[in-house]
Design a protein around this motif. Structure first.
Motif, mmCIF file in Angstrom:
data_model
loop_
_atom_site.group_PDB
_atom_site.id
_atom_site.type_symbol
_atom_site.label_atom_id
_atom_site.label_comp_id
_atom_site.label_asym_id
_atom_site.label_seq_id
_atom_site.Cartn_x
_atom_site.Cartn_y
_atom_site.Cartn_z
ATOM 1 N N GLU A 19 0.919 -1.213 0.081
ATOM 2 C CA GLU A 19 -0.015 0.048 -0.184
ATOM 3 C C GLU A 19 0.927 1.263 -0.107
ATOM 4 O OE1 GLU A 19 -3.567 -2.131 2.757
ATOM 5 O OE2 GLU A 19 -3.140 -0.151 2.870
ATOM 6 N N TRP A 20 2.036 1.206 -0.783
ATOM 7 C CA TRP A 20 2.954 2.384 -0.702
ATOM 8 C C TRP A 20 2.089 3.212 -1.692
ATOM 9 C CZ3 TRP A 20 7.529 4.046 1.835
ATOM 10 C CH2 TRP A 20 8.057 2.708 2.532
ATOM 11 N N GLU A 21 2.247 4.519 -1.435
ATOM 12 C CA GLU A 21 1.799 5.634 -2.530
ATOM 13 C C GLU A 21 2.735 6.498 -2.553
ATOM 14 O OE1 GLU A 21 -2.511 5.348 -0.020
ATOM 15 O OE2 GLU A 21 -2.065 7.342 -1.291
ATOM 16 N N ILE A 22 2.371 7.339 -3.819
ATOM 17 C CA ILE A 22 3.403 8.335 -4.407
ATOM 18 C C ILE A 22 2.848 9.637 -4.248
ATOM 19 C CG2 ILE A 22 2.703 8.239 -6.734
ATOM 20 C CD1 ILE A 22 5.609 9.037 -7.552
ATOM 21 N N ALA A 23 3.416 10.631 -3.693
ATOM 22 C CA ALA A 23 2.720 12.107 -3.367
ATOM 23 C C ALA A 23 3.685 13.240 -3.662
ATOM 24 C CB ALA A 23 2.466 11.872 -1.780
ATOM 25 N N GLN A 24 3.302 14.400 -3.663
ATOM 26 C CA GLN A 24 4.001 15.502 -3.927
ATOM 27 C C GLN A 24 3.763 16.398 -2.807
ATOM 28 O OE1 GLN A 24 2.579 18.138 -6.899
ATOM 29 N NE2 GLN A 24 4.617 18.208 -7.850
ATOM 30 N N GLN A 25 4.992 17.027 -2.449
ATOM 31 C CA GLN A 25 4.873 17.656 -0.985
ATOM 32 C C GLN A 25 5.833 19.191 -1.136
ATOM 33 O OE1 GLN A 25 5.777 15.627 2.364
ATOM 34 N NE2 GLN A 25 5.130 17.377 3.882
ATOM 35 N N ALA A 26 5.443 20.272 -0.827
ATOM 36 C CA ALA A 26 6.418 21.395 -0.754
ATOM 37 C C ALA A 26 7.104 21.535 0.559
ATOM 38 C CB ALA A 26 5.319 22.700 -0.823
ATOM 39 N N LEU A 27 8.337 21.930 0.175
ATOM 40 C CA LEU A 27 9.318 22.091 1.033
ATOM 41 C C LEU A 27 10.273 23.076 0.716
ATOM 42 C CD1 LEU A 27 10.236 20.699 3.795
ATOM 43 C CD2 LEU A 27 12.104 19.363 2.347
ATOM 44 N N ASN A 28 10.028 24.048 1.755
ATOM 45 C CA ASN A 28 10.977 25.297 1.498
ATOM 46 C C ASN A 28 11.057 25.805 -0.083
ATOM 47 O OD1 ASN A 28 12.202 24.738 3.817
ATOM 48 N ND2 ASN A 28 13.817 23.491 3.243
ATOM 49 N N GLY A 29 9.618 25.701 -0.210
ATOM 50 C CA GLY A 29 9.434 26.565 -1.805
ATOM 51 C C GLY A 29 9.603 25.507 -2.941
ATOM 52 N N SER A 30 10.063 24.273 -2.835
ATOM 53 C CA SER A 30 10.446 23.324 -3.591
ATOM 54 C C SER A 30 9.320 22.151 -3.751
ATOM 55 C CB SER A 30 11.589 22.642 -3.667
ATOM 56 O OG SER A 30 12.662 23.830 -3.776
ATOM 57 N N LEU A 31 8.724 21.754 -4.801
ATOM 58 C CA LEU A 31 7.922 20.560 -4.885
ATOM 59 C C LEU A 31 8.839 19.258 -4.830
ATOM 60 C CD1 LEU A 31 5.065 21.579 -7.327
ATOM 61 C CD2 LEU A 31 5.012 21.246 -4.664
ATOM 62 N N TYR A 35 7.615 8.678 -1.801
ATOM 63 C CA TYR A 35 6.809 7.502 -1.412
ATOM 64 C C TYR A 35 6.337 7.446 -0.037
ATOM 65 C CZ TYR A 35 7.210 5.466 -6.261
ATOM 66 O OH TYR A 35 7.063 5.325 -7.651
ATOM 67 N N PHE A 36 5.081 7.184 0.305
ATOM 68 C CA PHE A 36 4.719 7.505 1.505
ATOM 69 C C PHE A 36 3.816 6.124 1.841
ATOM 70 C CE2 PHE A 36 0.489 8.766 1.973
ATOM 71 C CZ PHE A 36 0.289 9.289 0.887
ATOM 72 N N GLY A 150 4.543 -1.150 9.742
ATOM 73 C CA GLY A 150 3.714 -0.563 10.432
ATOM 74 C C GLY A 150 4.068 0.997 10.815
ATOM 75 N N ALA A 151 4.937 1.615 10.098
ATOM 76 C CA ALA A 151 5.387 2.928 10.329
ATOM 77 C C ALA A 151 4.457 4.103 9.496
ATOM 78 C CB ALA A 151 6.676 3.024 10.088
ATOM 79 N N CYS A 152 4.738 5.251 9.860
ATOM 80 C CA CYS A 152 4.205 6.247 9.169
ATOM 81 C C CYS A 152 5.407 6.862 8.687
ATOM 82 C CB CYS A 152 3.402 7.492 9.952
ATOM 83 S SG CYS A 152 2.391 8.694 8.758
ATOM 84 N N VAL A 153 5.773 6.638 7.309
ATOM 85 C CA VAL A 153 7.143 6.772 6.516
ATOM 86 C C VAL A 153 7.110 7.403 5.224
ATOM 87 C CG1 VAL A 153 7.482 4.592 6.138
ATOM 88 C CG2 VAL A 153 9.459 6.062 6.446
ATOM 89 N N ALA A 154 7.923 8.250 4.870
ATOM 90 C CA ALA A 154 8.075 9.100 3.411
ATOM 91 C C ALA A 154 9.259 9.015 3.139
ATOM 92 C CB ALA A 154 7.279 10.442 3.465
ATOM 93 N N ILE A 155 9.668 8.247 1.923
ATOM 94 C CA ILE A 155 10.964 8.168 1.330
ATOM 95 C C ILE A 155 11.091 9.052 0.394
ATOM 96 C CG2 ILE A 155 12.824 6.694 0.283
ATOM 97 C CD1 ILE A 155 11.229 4.142 1.610
ATOM 98 N N TYR A 156 12.170 10.101 0.391
ATOM 99 C CA TYR A 156 12.175 10.946 -0.575
ATOM 100 C C TYR A 156 13.346 10.739 -1.688
ATOM 101 C CZ TYR A 156 9.059 14.272 2.099
ATOM 102 O OH TYR A 156 8.110 14.710 2.753
ATOM 103 N N SER A 157 14.538 10.340 -1.162
ATOM 104 C CA SER A 157 15.490 9.884 -2.216
ATOM 105 C C SER A 157 16.154 8.911 -1.758
ATOM 106 C CB SER A 157 16.394 11.001 -2.602
ATOM 107 O OG SER A 157 17.075 11.424 -1.547
#
Length: 884
Positions: A19-31, A35-36, A150-157
């Motif tokens: 059930e991993w999903e892909i998302a987009q998030q703004a961080l310091n003005g950058s998108l 995967y979270f 069972g964690a709430c985790v997002a992998i950025y790179s």
């Protein structure tokens, strides 16, 4: 898009499972994409996120995985956080081809559990960066997978990379970019090539560490003749300069009396009229011929008839050389006719190659004119025969510097004197004169134990006397003799002085070591790395001493005063020793910025490496001879009340004559004056495999503990550099020794030698032999070579630590190469492969002749492989593993 292959700089995609999903998030003005997954309240979770196939570089066995991710604090979920986790797992799976979307969890092995350093709360985001190592990769590629439990985790790179040692030039050797090794090859050996116009006796090598750093360059390249090192290259000598040999020295100015050279000159030719002798180096100035000798004169004062002394002064110009010699030529003249004097005339000491500036000439005849020619020569005179440097002297009937009438000698008088002892002084009494008509006489009835003085004078028929000859002394023997017995004098034994007892350590260095000016020492190439800095091979050119090869220990830049004192303390110790089996200190450089310790150079290096490189090439007699030298050196140290504490084959150096010398006094200490002669350390590292049990347990070091270490050295020598106790850990070694285990006899070890080892390893140190006993026993063995023929019992499965049919983890050998690696014979892998021996079942069928036929020639290697196969065959219950 989740991971980046830094080698190819390509962004890759992932396959998800769960059930991993892909998302987009703004961080310091950058998108930012990520995967979270956040199923914290849904019970047990097992969600996987897998990368696409990652191609592996053929030599990269270790890669690094850098992950940037966010983990949510479980406490921020309240009651829903009972099954929440704050970690996730990293897995990997190897493959030889891309399996596409096919996914099986069983194919993956866990690399690590990833825990964040910073946990994100509500409304904030703490990005973590963690790097993990994936090691022992061997197939064409691999996958990475991230498992959520069972964690709430997002992998950025995710960044996947391996480390390399960059292309470099060291000591005029070029080394290519090299992929760093893994844990099974912490140091990867890399061969290099000399830069243009440089050469090396041995191929230059260097080691690449797992961190991508170059260390320990070996085999320095040197510039060819006519070239000098500059900016990592070899450049031509400038006009007016030259270089004659392969070296890393700078080009030299053309010496005196030579023509200016062109670019890249190997030597400078001599100017016209100047020469070099055959033995002169090309670096020497050219020489001219000497001028004639000066002040040539003949005298007959104090000489007998027919005898004179010819003397002269050295030439005003020696031609720039010190090897001046003289030749004397005699011509005899009657009237106007002259001819060589012939062999009748005698010269003392000689008439050719004289180094003195005078000669006594005898057997000259009266009434004749003699012409003497004295020629000055030097080392290049024979190269120019057209010019001679001579002086002439005419001598006519000289007797006592006066012209005398012509006469013929008919009689001789013999004067005999007796030298008598007087209480106040010695007096000489002349008591007889003999007149003879012949030129010999026998004198009898002389008193015993008496000194007689004789001289002879020639007489003419008219009774005119000539000069007396030089006085000759003769002693008559005693009627009976007795020999007085002299009680031998006992010399006091020199005792070692601990330099650490000096309040100022520099005082100890000045007392026990000679200071060398740095200009007298030239470094040639790096031969190793010591505790304090690099070790070089070099040349010592001290004034008044013959040029000698030396080893130069250096202190690396940026040292502290304590490091300097610790470094020089070894010189303060070595400087007190003088024995042929102890490494000789030449001197130290302490009064300049670059501190150095200079010792004699040992061509064959450390004993353990030398033995491994010559496994099976030396006889037991030769090995025992080497042990005898080590024992003699240790006896000398023991006699000086000195304990080494680190006696091991790695600390024994070998020269070109295979003489062994004890070295490395970094751990050594003096014996105290207590009855047991012990030294207690306050800590520090102890070489467990070489150290006696009482020294390990109580930090008590004695000459007896050095004897235990010598027993280990004996085992190393007879086993051709095998590691004592093989791959056992230090803890296992200590436990085995305390349970009375002792190293077994090495292959082909003489029984007498192994029995001596066991004596050295007696638990009770008072019962171990002393070094003087060891030297005596080894001398007896060497004097009776037959005593070395009886061989100690040998069990190949124990004595060379051979696993039977499995590796160290208990699993069967998977290949012939794995088996060869376990017995340290990997160099023959290609021999087995080319002979078609590709399975362990084929190995078990081999005989000694088969091993020899595939190219194993060295006796030691042949026996090691044969004994390993024997050990394999003994394990008949496990042979079925090779049938699959």
């Amino acid at each position: 898009m989740i991971w980046k292959d830094t080698e190819n700089d390509k962004v890759q995609h992932v396959w998800e499972y769960g059930e991993w999903e892909i998302a987009q998030q703004a961080l310091n003005g950058s998108l930012l994409y990520n995967y979270f997954i956040c199923n914290v309240g849904a019970g047990e979770q097992d969600n996987w996120l897998r990368t696409t196939f990652i191609q592996r570089h053929p030599t990269a066995t270790r890669v690094f995985v850098e992950m940037r991710f966010v983990v949510r604090d479980c406490n921020s979920f309240g009651a829903d956080s009972l099954t929440c986790k704050e970690t996730f797992n990293l897995h990997t799976s190897e493959a030889d081809a891309d399996i596409g979307t096919s996914f099986r969890k069983g194919q993956f092995r866990k690399v690590a559990t990833i825990a964040p350093d910073e946990i994100s709360g509500v409304g904030d985001m703490q990005i973590n960066t963690e790097t993990r190592v994936v090691d022992n990769l061997s197939r064409k590629g691999f996958y990475l997978a991230f498992q959520d439990i069972g964690a709430c985790v997002a992998i950025y790179s995710v960044r996947v990379y391996y480390k390399t040692c960059p292309a470099t030039v060291k000591s005029l050797a070029a080394f290519p970019e090299t992929v760093a090794g893994g844990e099974n090859q912490a140091l990867r050996e890399v061969a290099g090539a000399c830069v243009e116009n440089a050469v090396s006796e041995d191929q230059p090598r260097i080691y690449c560490t797992v961190d991508g750093e170059w260390v320990v360059p070996v085999g320095q390249c040197q510039c060819r003749p006519g070239y000098e090192p500059k900016n990592d290259s070899c450049q031509e000598c400038k006009p007016g300069f030259f270089k004659t040999s392969v070296s890393n020295e700078a080009c030299e100015h053309c010496p005196k009396n030579t023509e200016p050279s062109s670019s890249g000159a190997l030597s400078c030719p001599c100017l016209q009229g100047f020469y070099r002798a055959p033995n002169d180096p090309l670096t020497a100035a050219c020489s001219g011929l000497p001028s004639a000798p000066q002040n040539l004169a003949a005298t007959t004062a104090q000489m007998a008839v027919g005898k004179l002394q010819l003397s002269w002064s050295p030439p005003a110009d020696t031609g720039g050389r010190t090897d001046i010699t003289y030749n004397v030529v005699c011509d005899r003249c009657e009237g106007s006719v002259c001819q060589p004097c012939g062999e009748k005339v005698r010269y003392d000491p000689s008439n050719t190659d004289l180094k003195e500036i005078s000669v006594i000439i005898s057997e000259l005849e009266p009434h004749l004119n003699y012409t003497f020619t004295v020629e000055a020569r030097n080392g290049v005179s024979h190269l120019c025969i057209a010019k001679r440097s001579v002086a002439l002297s005419n001598t006519k009937n000289l007797v006592n510097n006066k012209l005398v009438p012509e006469y013929r000698i008919t009689d001789f008088t013999v004067k005999c004197s007796l030298q008598e002892k007087d209480e106040e002084k010695n007096k000489v009494t002349t008591y007889t004169v003999l007149v003879l008509e012949k030129n010999s006489v026998q004198i009898i009835d002389l008193s015993p134990s008496t000194v007689y003085l004789f001289k002879v004078q020639a007489l003419s028929p008219e009774g005119n006397p000539g000069s007396y000859s030089m006085e000759q002394e003769f002693s008559t023997p005693a009627e009976g003799k007795c020999r007085k017995k002299v009680k031998p004098q006992l010399k006091p034994l020199k005792t070692y002085v601990d330099p650490h007892t000096y309040e100022d350590p520099n005082t100890a260095v000045l007392k026990f070591a000679s200071e060398i000016h740095p200009t007298h020492v030239s470094k040639q190439k790096v031969i190793g790395v010591g505790e304090f800095g690099e070790v070089y091979r070099g040349i010592l050119k001290a004034p008044g001493r013959k040029e000698a090869a030396v080893a130069i220990k250096t202190l690396k830049p940026g040292y502290t005063e304590k490091q300097r004192q610790d470094f020089l303390s070894e010189a303060s110790i070595m400087g007190q020793f003088c024995h042929q089996n102890i490494i000789r200190l030449e001197g130290v450089v302490t009064k300049f910025k670059h501190v150095m310790i200079v010792t004699e150079y040992m061509e064959n290096g450390a004993l353990d490496k030398y033995l491994r490189d010559h496994d099976g090439e030396m006889s037991s007699f030769q090995l025992v001879g080497m042990l005898r030298g080590i024992a003699a050196g240790m006896k000398y140290l023991s006699d000086m009340s000195y304990v080494h504490r680190d006696l091991a084959a790695r600390n024994i150096l070998v020269n070109s004559k295979l003489e062994c010398k004890v070295s490395d006094f970094g751990l050594s200490r003096v014996l105290e004056d207590d009855p047991e002669g012990t030294y207690t350390t306050s800590g520090g590292k102890i070489p467990i495999r070489w150290t006696a049990p009482e020294a390990i347990a109580y930090r008590k070091f004695t000459s007896a503990s050095d004897v235990w270490s010598f027993g280990i050295v004996m085992w190393e020598v007879m086993a051709f550099g095998e590691r004592p106790y093989w791959d056992m850990s230090n803890h296992e070694v200590m436990k085995a020794i305390n349970e009375a285990f002792r190293l077994p006899a090495p292959m082909d070890c003489p029984s007498a030698v192994y029995q001596l080892m066991l004596q050295c390893w007696l638990q009770d140190r008072s019962k171990r032999p002393r070094f003087q006993d060891i030297v005596s026993l080894l001398d007896k063995l060497l004097k009776s070579p037959d005593s070395l023929k009886a061989i100690a019992d040998f069990d190949p499965r124990v004595s060379i630590r051979l696993p039977s049919t499995s590796g160290s983890d208990g699993s069967p050998f998977r290949s012939v190469s794995e088996w060869l690696e376990s017995i340290k014979m990997s160099q023959y892998s290609e021999n087995f492969s080319m002979a078609g021996i590709v399975s362990m079942e084929q190995v078990l069928q081999m005989k000694s002749e088969d091993i020899r036929n595939i190219g194993v020639r060295l006796p030691g290697h042949l026996k090691r492989i044969a004994y390993s196969i024997l050990g394999l065959k003994d394990q008949t219950s496990t042979l079925s593993v090779f049938a699959v």
